[in-house]
Motif scaffolding. Structure first.
Motif, PDB file in Angstrom:
ATOM      1  N   ILE A 120       0.869  -1.179   0.000  1.00  0.00           N
ATOM      2  CA  ILE A 120       0.000   0.000   0.000  1.00  0.00           C
ATOM      3  C   ILE A 120       0.904   1.227   0.000  1.00  0.00           C
ATOM      4  N   MET A 121       0.555   2.193  -0.835  1.00  0.00           N
ATOM      5  CA  MET A 121       1.344   3.412  -0.952  1.00  0.00           C
ATOM      6  C   MET A 121       0.588   4.569  -0.325  1.00  0.00           C
ATOM      7  N   TYR A 122       1.227   5.215   0.622  1.00  0.00           N
ATOM      8  CA  TYR A 122       0.640   6.347   1.324  1.00  0.00           C
ATOM      9  C   TYR A 122       1.328   7.633   0.885  1.00  0.00           C
ATOM     10  N   TYR A 123       0.662   8.760   1.166  1.00  0.00           N
ATOM     11  CA  TYR A 123       1.293  10.056   0.932  1.00  0.00           C
ATOM     12  C   TYR A 123       2.355  10.308   2.002  1.00  0.00           C
ATOM     13  N   TYR A 124       3.526  10.675   1.570  1.00  0.00           N
ATOM     14  CA  TYR A 124       4.596  11.011   2.515  1.00  0.00           C
ATOM     15  C   TYR A 124       4.190  12.192   3.394  1.00  0.00           C
ATOM     16  N   ARG A 125       3.452  13.121   2.818  1.00  0.00           N
ATOM     17  CA  ARG A 125       3.073  14.339   3.548  1.00  0.00           C
ATOM     18  C   ARG A 125       1.828  14.143   4.420  1.00  0.00           C
ATOM     19  N   PRO A 127       0.872  10.689   6.280  1.00  0.00           N
ATOM     20  CA  PRO A 127       1.302   9.284   6.340  1.00  0.00           C
ATOM     21  C   PRO A 127       0.208   8.238   6.492  1.00  0.00           C
ATOM     22  N   HIS A 128      -1.004   8.628   6.893  1.00  0.00           N
ATOM     23  CA  HIS A 128      -2.089   7.655   7.023  1.00  0.00           C
ATOM     24  C   HIS A 128      -3.086   7.743   5.864  1.00  0.00           C
ATOM     25  N   ARG A 129      -2.871   8.664   4.960  1.00  0.00           N
ATOM     26  CA  ARG A 129      -3.761   8.818   3.810  1.00  0.00           C
ATOM     27  C   ARG A 129      -3.250   7.980   2.644  1.00  0.00           C
ATOM     28  N   VAL A 130      -4.100   7.125   2.113  1.00  0.00           N
ATOM     29  CA  VAL A 130      -3.712   6.196   1.048  1.00  0.00           C
ATOM     30  C   VAL A 130      -3.595   6.937  -0.283  1.00  0.00           C
ATOM     31  N   GLU A 151      -8.343   7.744   1.076  1.00  0.00           N
ATOM     32  CA  GLU A 151      -8.942   7.238   2.307  1.00  0.00           C
ATOM     33  C   GLU A 151      -7.911   7.274   3.435  1.00  0.00           C
ATOM     34  N   ILE A 152      -8.389   7.493   4.636  1.00  0.00           N
ATOM     35  CA  ILE A 152      -7.532   7.400   5.807  1.00  0.00           C
ATOM     36  C   ILE A 152      -7.568   5.951   6.288  1.00  0.00           C
ATOM     37  N   ASP A 153      -6.408   5.328   6.371  1.00  0.00           N
ATOM     38  CA  ASP A 153      -6.325   3.918   6.764  1.00  0.00           C
ATOM     39  C   ASP A 153      -6.512   3.792   8.279  1.00  0.00           C
ATOM     40  N   ILE A 154      -7.673   3.290   8.656  1.00  0.00           N
ATOM     41  CA  ILE A 154      -7.960   3.057  10.078  1.00  0.00           C
ATOM     42  C   ILE A 154      -8.112   1.559  10.336  1.00  0.00           C
ATOM     43  N   GLY A 155      -7.455   0.771   9.494  1.00  0.00           N
ATOM     44  CA  GLY A 155      -7.460  -0.676   9.684  1.00  0.00           C
ATOM     45  C   GLY A 155      -8.349  -1.433   8.730  1.00  0.00           C
ATOM     46  N   GLN A 156      -9.012  -0.720   7.793  1.00  0.00           N
ATOM     47  CA  GLN A 156      -9.909  -1.411   6.865  1.00  0.00           C
ATOM     48  C   GLN A 156      -9.150  -2.203   5.808  1.00  0.00           C
ATOM     49  N   PHE A 157      -7.858  -1.881   5.625  1.00  0.00           N
ATOM     50  CA  PHE A 157      -7.050  -2.628   4.660  1.00  0.00           C
ATOM     51  C   PHE A 157      -6.269  -3.693   5.420  1.00  0.00           C
ATOM     52  N   ILE A 222      -0.486  16.002  -2.523  1.00  0.00           N
ATOM     53  CA  ILE A 222      -1.798  15.405  -2.323  1.00  0.00           C
ATOM     54  C   ILE A 222      -2.757  15.960  -3.371  1.00  0.00           C
ATOM     55  N   ASN A 223      -3.525  15.034  -3.979  1.00  0.00           N
ATOM     56  CA  ASN A 223      -4.528  15.399  -4.996  1.00  0.00           C
ATOM     57  C   ASN A 223      -3.915  15.991  -6.258  1.00  0.00           C
ATOM     58  N   ARG A 224      -2.688  15.605  -6.564  1.00  0.00           N
ATOM     59  CA  ARG A 224      -2.109  16.032  -7.843  1.00  0.00           C
ATOM     60  C   ARG A 224      -2.891  15.407  -8.987  1.00  0.00           C
ATOM     61  N   LYS A 225      -3.263  16.187  -9.973  1.00  0.00           N
ATOM     62  CA  LYS A 225      -4.055  15.707 -11.105  1.00  0.00           C
ATOM     63  C   LYS A 225      -3.163  15.577 -12.332  1.00  0.00           C
ATOM     64  N   GLY A 226      -2.360  14.522 -12.354  1.00  0.00           N
ATOM     65  CA  GLY A 226      -1.529  14.269 -13.516  1.00  0.00           C
ATOM     66  C   GLY A 226      -0.293  15.152 -13.560  1.00  0.00           C
ATOM     67  N   ARG A 227       0.539  14.928 -14.569  1.00  0.00           N
ATOM     68  CA  ARG A 227       1.759  15.699 -14.772  1.00  0.00           C
ATOM     69  C   ARG A 227       1.612  16.423 -16.108  1.00  0.00           C
ATOM     70  N   LEU A 228       1.121  17.664 -16.060  1.00  0.00           N
ATOM     71  CA  LEU A 228       0.810  18.398 -17.276  1.00  0.00           C
ATOM     72  C   LEU A 228       1.740  19.585 -17.485  1.00  0.00           C
ATOM     73  N   ASP A 229       2.945  19.506 -16.904  1.00  0.00           N
ATOM     74  CA  ASP A 229       3.872  20.631 -16.974  1.00  0.00           C
ATOM     75  C   ASP A 229       5.100  20.345 -17.823  1.00  0.00           C
ATOM     76  N   ASN A 230       5.102  19.213 -18.529  1.00  0.00           N
ATOM     77  CA  ASN A 230       6.287  18.769 -19.254  1.00  0.00           C
ATOM     78  C   ASN A 230       5.859  18.233 -20.615  1.00  0.00           C
TER      79      ASN A 230
END
Length: 304
Positions: A120-125, A127-130, A151-157, A222-230
């Protein structure tokens, strides 16, 4: 302990030395035995001086591409220089949990039909948000769903989650490479290279799972919508979406996608590109043109 499989960690990198250093530190803090783990960094001709990292991490093998190869071929280069029974591919902007490699190996050793598994990959910024607990693809619309995103991982995964593929970080059994080959760096040098590789593995009968007890933290906004700058990225994002679905959708699925959803997605991304205030208007026009060039090349593409 001697019976544990050797794990080869493959890290492609490009101009992110400090993030790479952070990842290497986390890998060397792993609970997996150090004598059962080899770490290979493939530097993609970025012009940076890596002498400090080479000296700081003597256990790490550094490979320097003389010309830029992009991510798929950089991974292939690392894999060709590796000797592990398992190959853990991970991007440089991650931090791994101490138990991550252990948990992936333990699951895969017990499941001979599983060829690929990811954490499971979480946001570094946050840490509990998937960020991603697996991938599901719609072959009519081409839209990709990251399972559990935001989602905030509260044990559902808690149980292994079937997945179609992974971005960013996943482990591969060596026999899968022998069976399906390497990443397709010719057709998918960047964007959709993981999706194509995992699809080829699944068509060979290998199962793919996300393992919730294995965790990494991905350092992206968080919530980055694609890479549209390159320009290169928007070109391949547009092109490879079409190529992937041309290869793997049923003919009627592809027909619906290419006649309806491709153009809806194109209009959406062109609007996002042109509405951006981060680039001057000429830069936005160039991005839009490259996106449309990618659409054209994807439509004209034919498998060799």
């Amino acid at each position: 302990m001697n019976k544990l499989p050797l794990v080869s960690v493959i890290i492609p990198t490009y101009r992110r030395k400090e993030k790479l250093r952070r990842l290497l530190d986390s890998l060397l803090e792993s609970d997996y035995p150090k004598n059962k783990m080899e770490i290979i960094v493939v530097v993609d001709a970025d012009g940076e001086d890596y002498n400090d990292l080479v000296q700081e991490f003597p256990r790490v093998k550094f490979i320097f591409n003389e010309k830029e190869k992009l991510v798929a071929e950089s991974r292939n280069i690392g894999i060709r220089h590796s000797t592990g029974d398992y190959i853990f591919v991970i991007d440089d902007d991650n931090v791994i949990d101490k138990k991550c490699i252990w948990e992936l190996v333990k699951f895969m050793e017990d499941k001979p039909t599983v060829g690929i598994a990811g954490p499971i990959m979480y946001y570094y910024r946050d840490p509990h948000r998937v960020w991603c607990a697996g991938v599901k693809r719609n072959y009519y619309t081409s839209l990709t769903k990251f399972v559990g995103k935001n989602e905030i991982d509260i044990g559902q995964f808690s149980e292994p989650i079937p997945s179609e593929d992974f971005p960013n970080a996943f482990m591969i059994k060596r026999k899968v490479i022998h069976s399906v080959g390497y990443f397709d760096s010719r057709n998918f040098p960047i964007h959709y290279e993981e999706a194509d590789f995992c699809k080829r593995a699944s068509l060979k009968g290998y199962e793919i799972y996300t393992i919730p007890s294995a965790k990494v933290w991905h350092d992206i906004p968080i919530n980055r919508k694609g890479r549209l700058d390159n320009e290169m990225r928007v070109y391949y994002a547009a092109r490879n979406r079409i190529i992937f679905h041309k290869k793997y959708s049923k003919w009627w699925q592809f027909l619906i996608f290419i006649l309806i959803f491709n153009w809806a997605i194109t209009l959406y991304y062109l609007f996002v590109i042109m509405a951006s205030s981060e680039k001057p208007i000429i830069g936005r026009v160039r991005l839009a043109v490259r996106y449309l060039q990618g659409i054209k090349e994807g439509i004209l593409w034919k498998e060799a």
